[in-house]
Design a protein around this motif. Structure first.
Motif, PDB file in Angstrom:
ATOM      1  N   ARG A   1      12.118   7.988 -28.620  1.00 18.66           N
ATOM      2  CA  ARG A   1      11.556   8.647 -27.435  1.00 18.66           C
ATOM      3  C   ARG A   1      12.555   9.642 -26.845  1.00 18.66           C
ATOM      4  O   ARG A   1      12.174  10.741 -26.425  1.00 18.66           O
ATOM      5  CB  ARG A   1      11.185   7.599 -26.387  1.00 18.66           C
ATOM      6  CG  ARG A   1       9.916   6.865 -26.696  1.00 18.66           C
ATOM      7  CD  ARG A   1       9.482   5.984 -25.535  1.00 18.66           C
ATOM      8  NE  ARG A   1       8.614   4.935 -26.013  1.00 18.66           N
ATOM      9  CZ  ARG A   1       8.981   3.680 -26.237  1.00 18.66           C
ATOM     10  NH1 ARG A   1      10.194   3.278 -25.973  1.00 18.66           N
ATOM     11  NH2 ARG A   1       8.119   2.803 -26.700  1.00 18.66           N
TER      12      ARG A   1
ATOM     13  N   MET B   1      12.624  12.719 -28.984  1.00 16.93           N
ATOM     14  CA  MET B   1      11.417  13.524 -28.789  1.00 16.93           C
ATOM     15  C   MET B   1      11.469  14.271 -27.468  1.00 16.93           C
ATOM     16  O   MET B   1      11.061  15.442 -27.382  1.00 16.93           O
ATOM     17  CB  MET B   1      10.172  12.627 -28.858  1.00 16.93           C
ATOM     18  CG  MET B   1       9.894  12.117 -30.258  1.00 16.93           C
ATOM     19  SD  MET B   1       8.589  10.883 -30.351  1.00 16.93           S
ATOM     20  CE  MET B   1       7.211  11.709 -29.610  1.00 16.93           C
ATOM     21  N   ALA B   2      11.988  13.641 -26.405  1.00 17.58           N
ATOM     22  CA  ALA B   2      12.106  14.306 -25.121  1.00 17.58           C
ATOM     23  C   ALA B   2      13.100  15.455 -25.201  1.00 17.58           C
ATOM     24  O   ALA B   2      12.861  16.534 -24.633  1.00 17.58           O
ATOM     25  CB  ALA B   2      12.542  13.306 -24.047  1.00 17.58           C
ATOM     26  N   GLN B   3      14.199  15.254 -25.906  1.00 17.39           N
ATOM     27  CA  GLN B   3      15.172  16.332 -26.066  1.00 17.39           C
ATOM     28  C   GLN B   3      14.565  17.499 -26.851  1.00 17.39           C
ATOM     29  O   GLN B   3      14.785  18.665 -26.495  1.00 17.39           O
ATOM     30  CB  GLN B   3      16.419  15.815 -26.802  1.00 17.39           C
ATOM     31  CG  GLN B   3      17.279  14.902 -25.976  1.00 17.39           C
ATOM     32  CD  GLN B   3      18.403  14.278 -26.784  1.00 17.39           C
ATOM     33  OE1 GLN B   3      18.466  14.447 -27.994  1.00 17.39           O
ATOM     34  NE2 GLN B   3      19.278  13.558 -26.104  1.00 17.39           N
ATOM     35  N   MET B   4      13.813  17.196 -27.878  1.00 18.23           N
ATOM     36  CA  MET B   4      13.181  18.264 -28.658  1.00 18.23           C
ATOM     37  C   MET B   4      12.148  19.016 -27.834  1.00 18.23           C
ATOM     38  O   MET B   4      12.046  20.247 -27.900  1.00 18.23           O
ATOM     39  CB  MET B   4      12.529  17.682 -29.917  1.00 18.23           C
ATOM     40  CG  MET B   4      13.542  17.201 -30.937  1.00 18.23           C
ATOM     41  SD  MET B   4      12.841  16.289 -32.317  1.00 18.23           S
ATOM     42  CE  MET B   4      11.589  17.374 -32.929  1.00 18.23           C
ATOM     43  N   ALA B   5      11.386  18.301 -27.018  1.00 20.28           N
ATOM     44  CA  ALA B   5      10.386  18.940 -26.161  1.00 20.28           C
ATOM     45  C   ALA B   5      11.056  19.843 -25.130  1.00 20.28           C
ATOM     46  O   ALA B   5      10.590  20.956 -24.863  1.00 20.28           O
ATOM     47  CB  ALA B   5       9.521  17.898 -25.479  1.00 20.28           C
ATOM     48  N   ALA B   6      12.182  19.370 -24.569  1.00 17.93           N
ATOM     49  CA  ALA B   6      12.901  20.191 -23.601  1.00 17.93           C
ATOM     50  C   ALA B   6      13.457  21.446 -24.258  1.00 17.93           C
ATOM     51  O   ALA B   6      13.409  22.542 -23.683  1.00 17.93           O
ATOM     52  CB  ALA B   6      14.027  19.368 -22.967  1.00 17.93           C
TER      53      ALA B   6
ATOM     54  N   ASP C   1      12.216  22.936 -26.934  1.00 17.15           N
ATOM     55  CA  ASP C   1      11.074  23.793 -27.227  1.00 17.15           C
ATOM     56  C   ASP C   1      10.627  24.546 -25.970  1.00 17.15           C
ATOM     57  O   ASP C   1      10.285  25.722 -26.015  1.00 17.15           O
ATOM     58  CB  ASP C   1       9.911  22.977 -27.769  1.00 17.15           C
ATOM     59  CG  ASP C   1      10.086  22.605 -29.236  1.00 17.15           C
ATOM     60  OD1 ASP C   1      10.958  23.192 -29.896  1.00 17.15           O
ATOM     61  OD2 ASP C   1       9.337  21.720 -29.699  1.00 17.15           O
ATOM     62  N   ALA C   2      10.631  23.865 -24.831  1.00 17.06           N
ATOM     63  CA  ALA C   2      10.225  24.504 -23.586  1.00 17.06           C
ATOM     64  C   ALA C   2      11.196  25.618 -23.218  1.00 17.06           C
ATOM     65  O   ALA C   2      10.790  26.641 -22.669  1.00 17.06           O
ATOM     66  CB  ALA C   2      10.154  23.471 -22.471  1.00 17.06           C
TER      67      ALA C   2
END
Length: 61
Positions: free
Chosen positions: A48, A51-56, A58-59
Motif C-alpha cells: 500500500r 502504491m501511494a508513493q507511485m500515485a503521488a 504520478d500526480a
C-alpha cells in the motif's frame, strides 16, 4: 514431430519419449515449489505504501 518420423515405429518411439514420466531427479527438483520462500516478499502494508508513493509521483508528473 510426426511429420519428421520416417515410419510408424519411429512415431511410436517419439510418442513414448514425449509422454514418458519425468526422471526421479527432475521430480525431486520441482517438488520444492517454484520460488524460494523467505522474507523476500512485501506484505500488504508495504505494498500500500509503495502504491501511494507511485500515485503521488504520478500526480506530480
Amino acid at each position: 514431430m510426426d511429420a519428421a518420423a520416417e515410419d510408424d515405429a519411429e512415431r511410436q518411439r517419439n510418442r513414448a519419449k514425449l509422454y514418458a514420466p519425468p526422471p526421479k531427479e527432475a521430480r525431486r527438483r520441482s517438488a520444492g515449489g517454484g520460488r524460494p520462500r523467505g522474507g523476500a516478499g512485501v506484505d500488504a502494508n508495504q505494498a500500500r505504501q509503495m502504491m501511494a508513493q507511485m500515485a503521488a509521483e504520478d500526480a506530480r508528473l
